[in-house]
Scaffold this active site. Sequence first.
Site, PDB file in Angstrom:
ATOM      1  N   LEU B 132      -1.950   0.067   6.521  1.00 56.23           N
ATOM      2  CA  LEU B 132      -1.502  -1.313   6.486  1.00 56.23           C
ATOM      3  C   LEU B 132      -1.105  -1.551   4.929  1.00 56.23           C
ATOM      4  O   LEU B 132      -0.337  -2.721   5.124  1.00 56.23           O
ATOM      5  CB  LEU B 132      -2.819  -1.250   5.590  1.00 56.23           C
ATOM      6  CG  LEU B 132      -3.944  -2.698   5.903  1.00 56.23           C
ATOM      7  CD1 LEU B 132      -3.166  -3.707   6.520  1.00 56.23           C
ATOM      8  CD2 LEU B 132      -4.913  -3.240   5.811  1.00 56.23           C
ATOM      9  N   LYS B 133      -0.993  -0.332   3.864  1.00 64.34           N
ATOM     10  CA  LYS B 133      -0.305  -0.880   2.733  1.00 64.34           C
ATOM     11  C   LYS B 133       1.236  -1.337   2.999  1.00 64.34           C
ATOM     12  O   LYS B 133       1.557  -2.062   2.036  1.00 64.34           O
ATOM     13  CB  LYS B 133      -0.733   0.505   1.658  1.00 64.34           C
ATOM     14  CG  LYS B 133       0.513   1.564   2.239  1.00 64.34           C
ATOM     15  CD  LYS B 133       0.210   2.979   1.562  1.00 64.34           C
ATOM     16  CE  LYS B 133       0.959   4.299   1.172  1.00 64.34           C
ATOM     17  NZ  LYS B 133       2.321   3.562   1.566  1.00 64.34           N
TER      18      LYS B 133
END
Lengths: 355, 280
Positions: B132-133
């Site tokens: 996600l990051k």
Amino acid sequence: MEQLAELTAPARRLALVGLAKNTGKTETLAALLRELQARGRRVGVTSVGRDGEERDVIDIRIEKPRVELCAGSLVATTDALLRAGAIPHEIVSETGVRTPLGRVLIARLLARGTIEVAGPSAAADVREVADTMLAHGAEQVLIDGAIDRRAASSPAVSDGLVMSTGATLHEEIEQVVGRTRDAVELVRLPELNQQHVREIAASNAASMLVGGPEEEPLTLHPRFVLTSTAPDIGQLLRARPTASHLVVRGALCEPFLAELLSARKLAPPPRELELVVADPTKVFLTDHGVDWYRRQGISMTVLTSIDLRALTVNPVAPQSHRFDSPRLRAMLEEAIPGLPMLDVRDPTHHLVPAA
Amino acid sequence: MPETADLEHVKPYADHHGDGIVQLSFTLPLPDGLAARKAAMELAGKMGFQHPEVVHHQRLTDGHTYFVMYGHTVHTVDYATLAEEGIDIVQYMTEEEVEAYAQEHVRRPIVVVGASTGTDTHSVGIDAMLNLKGFHGHKGLEGYRAFEAHNLGSQVPNGALVAKAIELEADAILVSQTVTQQNLHIHNLTELVEIVEAEGRRRETILACGGPRVSNELAKELGYDAGFSKGTYPHHLATFLVRELAARLGQGEPEEDARDLPPAGRAAFADHIPRGNLAG
């Protein structure tokens, strides 16, 4: 050198596979093309990777042999490379196959020239392209491999194989010989003998554990061979102590063999187990060879064998070391009896007839 | 009206169209002086430049001189033909465009399984693409509605990666590898392709590899559908994946062929990542 064409003539679709990069696979292709052209044979050429590029893709210091084709040859390559080759040609087929270098076309060359060859990579596409070239008048199709990829040598794709080995495998000549022997042994895995096992393999899409002709075979979990650990395998073998064959659908990777060995060590089974795969390209060994596993009580057979026609030997490791060509060939001939071997760049090479 | 270029015979442009003037710079291991300037001129001449001239020379250290030169190239390129034959560059989609495209052309989550395989312990590249990051303010595939991303981490055996892909019925397998000049990881990359072949799933699986030295040429030799190198952001990879899958599902439009992406833009999972992000 005249004899490579004759040695490989029975294979209408001939695969060329190297044991590593820079084992002289493309040199072998170029030599074979020269021989076939001298005999007036109409060839088709495709490459699982790329052939005839000027520089190595990983080490730009390494110059690559060019691929020269004569008028009338069929070639599978991408639209951009065909254009860059600037040889007059006609397109005979658009394959619909796309690669990172562009769409693959099949062209008939109308003049002699050098061209970069980059055909389809996926085995099923390679077979289709080879068949298309045969249908358009190629008498023999040469399928060049890439790096150490073997999938095109599967009997589902090609009818015969030339393997290339060389000094690049290792700095010690004994290691080169040993690794080549292991690779040849894998390629030459014998065909399964037992008819009842063959019938079970033919009528099931899953991996199966098979005992005697009267016993009901056991269907395995779809990813059993890719994922099982020693306890899973031990449990299975205890449930079927009379199992003689494990028919493997898909890939047989070395971690499974390691787990199988542990399972058999914990509870030594009453009999040897024969692992059956579709063909030698389904087996992935790194740590040990076929012979080593046989000595541990695990033998391997195939449903369809590969017709290995010859071994070419490159005594030079680019940017590194080299061996004496006759010595390397002599050692290989001793370790691997019955296989024609040649160094396509050695003008003095003599072809040792297969024993 | 401004002068226009002859698109069939394009040359570099400095003072006026077609002059073919090129600026080049290099360092010679020679002391600054007349002889060194003559050497630089001769070198430029051997490179094929006409009327070479030294416009700047500067002593770097004892025995080393830096040169800036002008020279006229006689060569031209045929841009008209290149442009005609459809290898023109398609722009990458933004994150929102990827989502919209996937919704229209794929209409289900695209299942992606990724790992750093074999002995490679570097997971930073695959993490930047999948987690996600993401990185540099670009979210990874995990953050898209269009993708169902599974990151298996580092040192994953090829067989285990393929098994997971089969279990999840993955549309794509992503492999991150640090390819070195010593070919350390080449075998590992080819083995994955061969296992997918052995499992009979090559045609239905999109295979992409990434690493600081991965090019399209290398990807082709290895047997992958695409290779990503320096400077890749997750939305570059996402653009390739949605277009490629749509094309395979018969939903793509020909002019949107994912392979028309510029090689320079196909960048790697690793590298290019700012140091500060490595710990993240």
